[in-house]
Enzyme design. Structure first.
Site, PDB file in Angstrom:
ATOM      1  N   ASP A   1       7.907  -8.747   6.339  1.00  0.00           N
ATOM      2  CA  ASP A   1       7.368  -8.479   5.001  1.00  0.00           C
ATOM      3  C   ASP A   1       5.907  -8.914   4.920  1.00  0.00           C
ATOM      4  OD1 ASP A   1       6.915  -8.328   2.200  1.00  0.00           O
ATOM      5  OD2 ASP A   1       9.048  -8.657   1.833  1.00  0.00           O
TER       6      ASP A   1
ATOM      7  N   SER B   1      11.868  -7.343  -5.305  1.00  0.00           N
ATOM      8  CA  SER B   1      10.559  -7.943  -5.525  1.00  0.00           C
ATOM      9  C   SER B   1      10.431  -8.475  -6.962  1.00  0.00           C
ATOM     10  CB  SER B   1       9.466  -6.934  -5.174  1.00  0.00           C
ATOM     11  OG  SER B   1       8.218  -7.565  -4.999  1.00  0.00           O
TER      12      SER B   1
ATOM     13  N   LEU C   1       0.707  -1.586   2.033  1.00  0.00           N
ATOM     14  CA  LEU C   1       1.158  -2.963   2.235  1.00  0.00           C
ATOM     15  C   LEU C   1       2.681  -3.061   2.182  1.00  0.00           C
ATOM     16  CD1 LEU C   1      -1.452  -4.880   0.031  1.00  0.00           C
ATOM     17  CD2 LEU C   1      -1.263  -4.954   2.530  1.00  0.00           C
TER      18      LEU C   1
ATOM     19  N   HIS D   1       8.615  -4.947   3.527  1.00  0.00           N
ATOM     20  CA  HIS D   1       8.891  -5.054   2.085  1.00  0.00           C
ATOM     21  C   HIS D   1       9.571  -3.802   1.523  1.00  0.00           C
ATOM     22  CE1 HIS D   1       8.250  -7.288  -1.633  1.00  0.00           C
ATOM     23  NE2 HIS D   1       7.881  -6.167  -2.231  1.00  0.00           N
TER      24      HIS D   1
ATOM     25  N   TRP E   1       7.518  -3.895  -8.689  1.00  0.00           N
ATOM     26  CA  TRP E   1       6.271  -3.585  -9.387  1.00  0.00           C
ATOM     27  C   TRP E   1       5.703  -2.253  -8.898  1.00  0.00           C
ATOM     28  CZ3 TRP E   1       1.089  -3.002  -7.775  1.00  0.00           C
ATOM     29  CH2 TRP E   1       0.174  -2.876  -8.836  1.00  0.00           C
TER      30      TRP E   1
END
Length: 241
Positions: A189, A66, A131, A217, A11
């Site tokens: 992650d 993801s 993040l 991640h 994403w």
């Protein structure tokens, strides 16, 4: 070894985020054709799977990072024998936690992020890069690299992707797909808890589930060589089998 591997990005990120992995695969397995595809840019999430069905070549390995991994799982289940096998990287069968799958991002955290995106998409995407980089060897540098690879998508298309992250549950698709599967998780992650790796074993007991130590991640970009080696070892096992 199968001769074609399709990679789907995650994403908000474009194919550039997976280019380091693509380069590592090319170096380690020059005979393997690797194609990187962006996620659909349509504002209606219900159309995304149909778009991918039309775009992605059949009889290839499907892999995704993801959200890309969740969509690859859906497509693999739909294609059945027309898919060589499935690989997911830092991909949770359920991204937004619920009572039946607590090993995911807490619902209130996800909802707060979604609302922040609606209010200020640009600032929220910067936060998302941070993040994604968290847990890596050099999170600050990785966050800057990720910022450069953000996809040029409209807020509507990005919002559609968030809707899919909120509601997709690909456990049934994973269980239905009879081809070989590898699910690679990252130990540190910040978006997909490591508990998802253990929980996934109960969903697909015959699949290969692996964890990359010391990774976050953003592992396809920061740990491209390690991810490539893991993927190629799995593909060789499939050939030997």
């Amino acid at each position: 070894m199968r001769d074609r591997l399709i990679l789907l990005s995650g994403w908000a990120f474009g194919p550039a985020a997976l280019q380091p992995l693509c380069d590592a695969l090319a170096e380690q397995a020059p005979h393997l054709a690797v194609d990187v595809f962006p996620l659909p840019s349509e504002p209606e999430p219900d159309t995304w799977l149909e778009v991918l069905e039309a775009q992605l070549p059949e009889h290839s390995w499907l892999a995704g990072w993801s959200l890309g991994g969740m969509l690859a799982a859906q497509l693999a289940a739909r294609r059945g024998e027309r898919c060589r096998g499935l690989i997911t990287v830092a991909s949770n069968p359920v991204f937004r936690a619920n009572d039946s799958w607590p090993a995911a991002m807490p619902a209130d955290v996800f909802d707060t992020f979604f609302e922040a995106f609606r209010l200020d998409a640009e600032e929220t995407l910067k936060r998302f890069c941070v993040l994604t980089s968290r847990g890596g060897y050099d999170a600050r540098t990785l966050a800057r690299q990720l910022q450069v690879t953000l996809a040029e998508q409209s807020p509507a298309a990005l919002g559609a992707g968030l809707q899919l992250l909120a509601r997709l549950d690909v456990r049934a698709a994973l269980a239905d797909f009879r081809g070989p599967q590898l699910h690679l998780f990252a130990e540190r992650d910040a978006l997909v808890p490591i508990a998802a790796a253990e929980a996934l074993v109960d969903v697909v007991p015959d699949a290969e589930v692996a964890v990359l130590d010391g990774a976050g991640h953003g592992l396809p970009l920061e740990r491209a060589d390690d991810v490539a080696a893991t993927l190629l070892a799995f593909l060789r096992e499939g050939e030997d089998g």
